[in-house]
Design an enzyme around this catalytic site. Structure first.
Site, PDB file in Angstrom:
ATOM      1  N   HIS A 178       0.744  36.555   1.585  1.00 49.02           N
ATOM      2  CA  HIS A 178      -0.691  36.720   1.772  1.00 49.02           C
ATOM      3  C   HIS A 178      -1.357  35.460   1.211  1.00 49.02           C
ATOM      4  O   HIS A 178      -1.064  35.076   0.078  1.00 49.02           O
ATOM      5  CB  HIS A 178      -1.219  37.930   1.005  1.00 49.02           C
ATOM      6  CG  HIS A 178      -0.519  39.215   1.321  1.00 49.02           C
ATOM      7  ND1 HIS A 178      -1.143  40.263   1.947  1.00 49.02           N
ATOM      8  CD2 HIS A 178       0.751  39.623   1.077  1.00 49.02           C
ATOM      9  CE1 HIS A 178      -0.291  41.264   2.070  1.00 49.02           C
ATOM     10  NE2 HIS A 178       0.863  40.900   1.554  1.00 49.02           N
TER      11      HIS A 178
ATOM     12  N   LYS B 292       1.442  36.956  -7.628  1.00 47.93           N
ATOM     13  CA  LYS B 292       0.450  36.077  -7.000  1.00 47.93           C
ATOM     14  C   LYS B 292       0.427  34.728  -7.704  1.00 47.93           C
ATOM     15  O   LYS B 292       0.787  34.617  -8.874  1.00 47.93           O
ATOM     16  CB  LYS B 292      -0.951  36.675  -7.099  1.00 47.93           C
ATOM     17  CG  LYS B 292      -1.137  38.040  -6.513  1.00 47.93           C
ATOM     18  CD  LYS B 292      -2.603  38.452  -6.559  1.00 47.93           C
ATOM     19  CE  LYS B 292      -3.100  38.635  -7.979  1.00 47.93           C
ATOM     20  NZ  LYS B 292      -4.520  38.993  -8.072  1.00 47.93           N
TER      21      LYS B 292
ATOM     22  N   CYS C 156      -4.605  43.022   5.841  1.00 48.29           N
ATOM     23  CA  CYS C 156      -3.149  42.915   5.979  1.00 48.29           C
ATOM     24  C   CYS C 156      -2.503  43.987   6.858  1.00 48.29           C
ATOM     25  O   CYS C 156      -1.652  43.664   7.679  1.00 48.29           O
ATOM     26  CB  CYS C 156      -2.448  42.872   4.620  1.00 48.29           C
ATOM     27  SG  CYS C 156      -3.438  43.088   3.196  1.00 48.29           S
TER      28      CYS C 156
END
Length: 657
Positions: A532, A486, A351
């Site tokens: 992500h 997430k 990242c």
């Protein structure tokens, strides 16, 4: 039911099907189960009371929603196995007096308990403990809950039980709690929130299968303990079924199949946890990469490549170095000609590199979303005892993508990432997928970056996207990354085991740390949001799971060798070579076996090699311009012309069936 219960005003109990029934106040879950049926009462081990698990014999005083919990539910297995860990602790205490106990939770496949004992446990001891556990089960000891003030519990575990581990939990972990619960079963007592089985008699079968070393509270500076693993069942039949699954799991072990099928190798000369792909395994990996690259191209992703190392300051800026320093390789120190020192780190994540690519030029709101993608290799210094072939490695490649979008685009982009992940799983044959929304733990704020307001917004966005996609999810508090919540995808393989694979993460923190911006329609700078996203997660882990899920029987489009041509005799070698050439010309990965072996042996070896198609060519086939076709694990499929065979195989490959 007792006379006292019958005299109390009735309460309304709502059952899972919506039925509402009156029961006397003080009725228990067992009473409710018995009123429905004797079989259910016999199988009941706990209840769900207004959404929370509770003991089967706990009195219910008010109107409530109640579901009976049995072993064949996830909640039931968790309760059963946690209770079994208590029964194991009691058995150990009776067999090896003086033993003390740390943590004893249920796990995905059973339970364990950390034991502090002067006795060093061996395999023979496990068999003794199993016998004692079954004996305790036959005693039909009632398991009873007692609530008390925390200070009284401290005194109890100091003076009655003499258990320093429970005292430490009470005085440190639970220091802000007023009341706690204890569970008694005969002479054994444990500190526990419960719920538990109503009695030890529910335990009918047990298997203890491993002993390992552990540290108290996971701290290597603390006491070394012995962790004993086991699994238990309410019937011997269920245990036998479990043992059969274990045997099948051994046959499917990706390390075993990886060696037999020549997919990958692990060599101490290269380094522990650093898998090397052999030609056949490299084909599987490259096909998976091509599959995802093709799909990502259709969805507007832009490929990038980044180096395997980076300046340590980059990872300090991102926060990866302080947060994950324990699991990273030591920094590489470099001195240039002027004596200046620089430190580099093997890349722990992709990242930070992608963030710098984004910030390398000025971005407009019209440019967004920007979707960068890379199959980037990263490195983690996993403990040697945790390494496991492909599924837990020190060097692995992530199908990493970072989406930079405006806040008004965020939920749509999360939904698109979810859709891509679901498409990948369905194509690869993972039909059972659970979804966890991994949220932060507000009680452990120092673990996370960003402000509470940022986390509140990020978790709201994740929930909204999951709801819009109609995902059946559960919440995992404390499972978030340090930079954001997430969506984790957990697949169930052919043996019923769960594996966390793909993930979608929302990140408001990194844009701040890297000062990412875009020029909005108002001409001012604004912060983008980062997603992500990795459907495979780790390529190594995904392929390791796929090997075990399929037992090495890959779908045709992934199989390293898709077909093998088997001439029956030497006089048809020329014809077999023509067939082989036609398959190769059509882009089909084919081999030819011209050894002077009998056709039966060639077929058996092709079956062992898990080659999807066996193309048999003899005199008859040559005369008719055809081939006889066999399918792995299915047998004879009849005769085909060569062009017909090519068309059929190409169709199956193209459709990825």
């Amino acid at each position: 039911m007792s006379d006292i219960q019958e005299q109390k005003a009735p309460i309304a109990i709502t059952l899972p099907d919506g039925t509402v029934r009156p029961y006397p106040s003080g009725s228990t879950g067992f009473d409710i189960a018995l009123s429905i049926g004797r079989r259910l009462a016999d199988d009941a081990i706990a209840i769900i009371l207004d959404g929370k698990a509770a003991d089967l014999n706990a009195p219910i005083e008010n109107d409530a929603r109640v579901a009976i919990v049995t072993f064949d539910t996830p909640e039931g297995r968790d309760i059963f196995w946690h209770s079994a860990s208590h029964i194991m602790a009691q058995a150990i205490e009776e067999l090896f007096p003086g033993s003390r106990f740390g943590a004893g939770p249920a796990t995905e496949q059973g339970f364990y308990y950390d034991v502090a004992s002067e006795h060093r446990f061996r395999e023979d001891d496990l068999r003794l403990i199993e016998v004692k556990m079954l004996e305790i089960g036959k005693r039909n000891i009632r398991i009873e809950r007692e609530e008390m003030q925390r200070t009284d519990a401290v005194a109890y575990f100091k003076n009655v039980r003499n258990d320093p581990y429970k005292v430490e939990i009470l005085e440190e972990t639970l220091k802000n709690v007023d009341r706690v619960s204890l569970y008694h079963q005969g002479d054994f007592t444990d500190l526990c929130t419960g719920p538990h089985l109503p009695s030890t008699s529910k335990l009918k079968a047990v298997l203890l299968f491993n002993i390992s070393s552990s540290y108290w509270r996971g701290d290597s500076s603390r006491e070394n303990m012995q962790r004993i693993y086991g699994i238990a069942f309410p019937s011997e039949k269920l245990l036998k079924e479990h043992v059969a699954r274990l045997e099948e799991a051994k046959r499917r072990d990706h390390r075993k199949l990886g060696s037999e099928l020549e997919l990958f190798m692990l060599s101490p000369e290269i380094g522990s946890g650093l898998p090397v792909w052999l030609p056949k395994g490299a084909i599987i990996r490259s096909e998976l990469e091509a599959f995802l690259k093709e799909e990502q191209r259709k969805r507007g992703y832009l490929p990038v490549y980044t180096p395997h190392i980076g300046n340590i300051e980059l990872y300090k800026r991102s926060g990866h170095y302080p947060y994950y320093s324990d699991s990273q390789f030591p920094p590489l120190t470099y001195h240039d000609e002027d004596g200046r020192q620089e430190q580099y780190l093997l890349k722990p994540m992709n990242c930070p590199h992608h963030h710098l690519i984004y910030s390398s030029k000025l971005r407009s709101y019209r440019d967004l979303p920007i979707r960068l993608t890379e199959f980037g290799t990263v490195y983690r210094h996993e403990q040697s005892g945790e390494l496991n072939g492909l599924v837990r490695a020190r060097g692995f490649t992530q199908d990493d993508s970072h989406i930079y979008c405006r806040p008004d685009q965020l939920v749509d982009e999360i939904c698109n990432a979810i859709d891509l992940t679901q498409f990948v799983f369905s194509t690869l044959g993972f039909s059972e997928v659970q979804t966890r929304l991994s949220m932060h733990d507000p009680a452990n704020r120092e673990k996370y970056g960003g402000t509470p307001e940022v986390w509140e917004q990020a978790e709201k966005d994740v929930r909204e996207a999951a709801d819009r996609m109609g995902i059946d999810y559960f919440i995992g508090i404390g499972e978030a990354s340090f930079y954001g919540p997430k969506i984790d995808f957990i697949v169930r393989d052919a043996l019923g085991r769960k594996w966390q694979l793909g993930t979608v993460q929302v990140d408001y923190v990194m844009p701040e740390r890297f000062d990412l911006s875009y020029i909005g329609s108002d001409g001012q700078k604004h912060r983008p949001v980062v997603i992500h996203r990795a459907p495979f997660g780790s390529m190594e882990r995904f392929i390791g799971v796929l090997i075990e899920h399929t037992a090495g029987n890959f779908p045709l489009w992934l199989a390293p060798v898709q077909a093998v041509v088997l001439p029956i005799a030497e006089d048809v070698h020329d014809y077999a070579a023509t067939v082989h050439g036609a398959l190769l010309a059509a882009g089909i990965r084919a081999e030819i076996d011209t050894r002077s072996e009998k056709i039966g042996k060639k077929i058996r070896e092709a079956e062992i090699g898990k080659i999807p198609y066996m193309v048999v060519a003899g005199q008859k086939e040559r005369e008719n311009g055809e081939v006889s076709l066999r399918r792995h694990r299915q047998g004879d499929m009849g005769s085909f012309t060569v062009s017909g065979l090519v068309d059929m195989l190409r169709k199956e490959i193209t459709e990825r069936t």
